[in-house]
Motif scaffolding. Structure first.
Motif, PDB file in Angstrom:
ATOM      1  N   PRO A 208       0.832  -1.204   0.000  1.00 25.04           N
ATOM      2  CA  PRO A 208       0.000   0.000   0.000  1.00 25.04           C
ATOM      3  C   PRO A 208       0.867   1.255   0.000  1.00 25.04           C
ATOM      4  CG  PRO A 208       0.053  -0.996   2.182  1.00 25.04           C
ATOM      5  CD  PRO A 208       0.780  -1.937   1.264  1.00 25.04           C
ATOM      6  N   PRO A 209       0.314   2.417  -0.369  1.00 25.92           N
ATOM      7  CA  PRO A 209      -1.121   2.626  -0.602  1.00 25.92           C
ATOM      8  C   PRO A 209      -1.612   2.238  -1.994  1.00 25.92           C
ATOM      9  CG  PRO A 209       0.039   4.692  -0.819  1.00 25.92           C
ATOM     10  CD  PRO A 209       1.066   3.694  -0.372  1.00 25.92           C
TER      11      PRO A 209
ATOM     12  N   LYS B 170      -6.575   0.689   0.539  1.00 23.22           N
ATOM     13  CA  LYS B 170      -7.767   1.223  -0.122  1.00 23.22           C
ATOM     14  C   LYS B 170      -7.716   1.125  -1.635  1.00 23.22           C
ATOM     15  CE  LYS B 170      -8.690   4.517   3.620  1.00 23.22           C
ATOM     16  NZ  LYS B 170      -8.884   5.950   3.997  1.00 23.22           N
ATOM     17  N   VAL B 171      -6.604   0.654  -2.177  1.00 25.89           N
ATOM     18  CA  VAL B 171      -6.463   0.495  -3.624  1.00 25.89           C
ATOM     19  C   VAL B 171      -6.123  -0.963  -3.909  1.00 25.89           C
ATOM     20  CG1 VAL B 171      -5.167   1.167  -5.682  1.00 25.89           C
ATOM     21  CG2 VAL B 171      -5.710   2.880  -3.935  1.00 25.89           C
ATOM     22  N   PHE B 172      -6.923  -1.621  -4.737  1.00 25.54           N
ATOM     23  CA  PHE B 172      -6.612  -3.003  -5.096  1.00 25.54           C
ATOM     24  C   PHE B 172      -5.270  -3.038  -5.808  1.00 25.54           C
ATOM     25  CE2 PHE B 172      -6.647  -6.421  -8.266  1.00 25.54           C
ATOM     26  CZ  PHE B 172      -6.780  -7.522  -7.425  1.00 25.54           C
ATOM     27  N   SER B 173      -5.150  -2.272  -6.865  1.00 26.26           N
ATOM     28  CA  SER B 173      -3.859  -2.067  -7.531  1.00 26.26           C
ATOM     29  C   SER B 173      -3.977  -0.902  -8.496  1.00 26.26           C
ATOM     30  CB  SER B 173      -3.393  -3.311  -8.290  1.00 26.26           C
ATOM     31  OG  SER B 173      -2.195  -3.026  -8.997  1.00 26.26           O
ATOM     32  N   ALA B 174      -2.992  -0.014  -8.453  1.00 25.69           N
ATOM     33  CA  ALA B 174      -2.962   1.144  -9.345  1.00 25.69           C
ATOM     34  C   ALA B 174      -2.246   0.841 -10.650  1.00 25.69           C
ATOM     35  CB  ALA B 174      -2.298   2.321  -8.648  1.00 25.69           C
ATOM     36  N   GLY B 175      -1.889  -0.437 -10.857  1.00 21.01           N
ATOM     37  CA  GLY B 175      -1.219  -0.798 -12.107  1.00 21.01           C
ATOM     38  C   GLY B 175       0.278  -0.577 -12.025  1.00 21.01           C
ATOM     39  N   HIS B 176       0.892  -0.374 -13.164  1.00 20.74           N
ATOM     40  CA  HIS B 176       2.343  -0.215 -13.218  1.00 20.74           C
ATOM     41  C   HIS B 176       2.800   0.972 -12.373  1.00 20.74           C
ATOM     42  CE1 HIS B 176       3.344  -3.287 -16.153  1.00 20.74           C
ATOM     43  NE2 HIS B 176       2.299  -2.919 -16.858  1.00 20.74           N
ATOM     44  N   ASP B 177       4.004   0.869 -11.845  1.00 21.05           N
ATOM     45  CA  ASP B 177       4.589   1.918 -11.015  1.00 21.05           C
ATOM     46  C   ASP B 177       5.150   3.009 -11.932  1.00 21.05           C
ATOM     47  OD1 ASP B 177       6.142   3.509  -9.334  1.00 21.05           O
ATOM     48  OD2 ASP B 177       6.702   1.822  -8.053  1.00 21.05           O
ATOM     49  N   LEU B 178       4.369   4.071 -12.133  1.00 25.46           N
ATOM     50  CA  LEU B 178       4.760   5.128 -13.070  1.00 25.46           C
ATOM     51  C   LEU B 178       6.009   5.881 -12.603  1.00 25.46           C
ATOM     52  CD1 LEU B 178       1.303   6.569 -14.171  1.00 25.46           C
ATOM     53  CD2 LEU B 178       2.734   4.856 -15.314  1.00 25.46           C
ATOM     54  N   LYS B 179       6.209   5.991 -11.292  1.00 29.99           N
ATOM     55  CA  LYS B 179       7.423   6.644 -10.788  1.00 29.99           C
ATOM     56  C   LYS B 179       8.649   5.824 -11.149  1.00 29.99           C
ATOM     57  CE  LYS B 179       5.313   9.136  -6.916  1.00 29.99           C
ATOM     58  NZ  LYS B 179       5.277   9.309  -5.443  1.00 29.99           N
ATOM     59  N   GLU B 180       8.535   4.514 -10.999  1.00 31.63           N
ATOM     60  CA  GLU B 180       9.652   3.630 -11.347  1.00 31.63           C
ATOM     61  C   GLU B 180       9.940   3.720 -12.844  1.00 31.63           C
ATOM     62  OE1 GLU B 180      10.687  -0.833  -9.947  1.00 31.63           O
ATOM     63  OE2 GLU B 180       8.940  -0.716 -11.292  1.00 31.63           O
TER      64      GLU B 180
ATOM     65  N   ILE C 173     -11.779  -7.743  -4.625  1.00 35.39           N
ATOM     66  CA  ILE C 173     -11.461  -6.336  -4.871  1.00 35.39           C
ATOM     67  C   ILE C 173     -12.176  -5.421  -3.893  1.00 35.39           C
ATOM     68  CG2 ILE C 173     -11.369  -4.497  -6.589  1.00 35.39           C
ATOM     69  CD1 ILE C 173     -12.302  -7.856  -7.885  1.00 35.39           C
ATOM     70  N   ASP C 174     -11.385  -4.643  -3.173  1.00 35.65           N
ATOM     71  CA  ASP C 174     -11.920  -3.599  -2.304  1.00 35.65           C
ATOM     72  C   ASP C 174     -11.139  -2.330  -2.609  1.00 35.65           C
ATOM     73  OD1 ASP C 174     -13.149  -2.115  -0.359  1.00 35.65           O
ATOM     74  OD2 ASP C 174     -11.973  -2.948   1.296  1.00 35.65           O
ATOM     75  N   GLY C 175     -11.768  -1.386  -3.291  1.00 34.21           N
ATOM     76  CA  GLY C 175     -11.073  -0.160  -3.661  1.00 34.21           C
ATOM     77  C   GLY C 175     -10.923  -0.040  -5.161  1.00 34.21           C
TER      78      GLY C 175
ATOM     79  N   ALA D  93     -16.074  -0.498  -4.622  1.00 27.39           N
ATOM     80  CA  ALA D  93     -14.952  -0.721  -5.529  1.00 27.39           C
ATOM     81  C   ALA D  93     -15.174   0.036  -6.837  1.00 27.39           C
ATOM     82  CB  ALA D  93     -14.787  -2.209  -5.811  1.00 27.39           C
ATOM     83  N   THR D  94     -14.074   0.455  -7.463  1.00 28.29           N
ATOM     84  CA  THR D  94     -14.153   1.156  -8.743  1.00 28.29           C
ATOM     85  C   THR D  94     -13.091   0.604  -9.695  1.00 28.29           C
ATOM     86  OG1 THR D  94     -12.733   2.919  -7.838  1.00 28.29           O
ATOM     87  CG2 THR D  94     -15.126   3.309  -7.832  1.00 28.29           C
TER      88      THR D  94
END
Length: 271
Positions: free
Chosen positions: A32-33, A68-78, A118-120, A142-143
């Protein structure tokens, strides 16, 4: 296509948490987050899926997350950090996208059914992860979205899973608009099976997984492989796959036991 380059550095422990409850294996994203799919997280997740595939005692796999986030996908910062590489990041981008695609393929090839919990928010490759699972249960808050188009990056890899899980025009709507949809809409689109109140999510998923795990493990493995094998084939070819599968299934020990138990009016004892 650029060669896939392996990027390794010291990785934090516990990015993926494993929990075993009898025949159900729970794999939890624990970063997380955002539960972003960084190289380290994807490597840990791939390892957990490989271990599940090799474990004959596991009948169902649950894929969940913390926070609160299931997954935001790829790590854009990385990813952005690697734009400073000599090749502008191309080798790293190839590695990250290939690793994600391989994880989705592992889920599809896994002999056990995989249930997403999925929660979040599940966004971009996180939404791809949900769409790749065999079943999905989410909370009423969830969204889901594939927002790449909003930042000049069409969600091409999530597209593969989403267009196979959701109805074609609804999948296109998600990909072209980048808008976030709620749980009810996701169910209408075909991305999730069930929606439950947040406080009951774990309870419902555990019960759901237990029901599936109570079935013949041979039938579950044979059935999932057959579903994947016939998908997209012309109808006649699909029936060829189905007929061959049914014959092999009838020859299996669990089918003999299950049919015998049904005729004898007793509970089957799966091997």
């Amino acid at each position: 296509m650029a060669d896939v380059v392996e990027f390794r550095k010291e990785e934090p422990a516990g990015l993926v948490r494993i929990e075993r409850q009898a025949p159900v294996l729970r794999i939890t994203l624990n970063n997380p987050p955002a539960n972003a799919l960084s190289i380290a997280t994807m490597r840990a997740l791939a390892g957990a899926l490989d271990a599940a595939a090799a474990d004959g005692a596991v009948r169902v796999v649950v894929l969940a997350s913390t926070g609160k986030v299931f997954s935001a996908g790829h790590d854009l910062k990385e990813m952005t950090m690697h734009r400073a590489d000599d090749d502008g990041g191309r080798a790293f981008f190839e590695t990250a996208m290939r690793m994600a695609a391989d994880i989705m393929l592992k889920i599809a090839a896994l002999p056990q059914p995989v249930v997403a919990e999925i929660d979040g928010l599940a966004t971009a490759a996180g939404c791809q992860l949900v769409a790749s699972c065999d079943l999905a249960i989410c909370t009423d808050t969830a969204t889901f979205c594939t927002p790449g188009v909003n930042i000049g990056l069409f969600c091409s890899t999530p597209m593969v899973a989403v267009t196979r899980a959701a109805h074609p025009k609804q999948a296109m709507e998600m990909l072209l608009t980048g808008e976030t949809i709620d749980a009810s809409t996701a169910k209408d689109f075909g991305l999730v099976n069930r929606i439950v109140p947040q406080q009951y999510l774990r309870q419902v998923v555990d019960k759901y997984a237990a029901v599936i795990a109570s079935k013949s493990p041979q039938a579950l493995r044979i059935g999932k492989a057959a579903i994947r094998a016939q998908a997209g084939l012309p109808v006649a070819d699909a029936y060829d796959v189905a007929v061959a599968t049914m014959v092999e299934n009838m020859m299996a020990a669990d089918a003999k036991e299950g049919i015998g138990a049904f005729l004898d009016k007793r509970m089957p004892e799966w091997r």
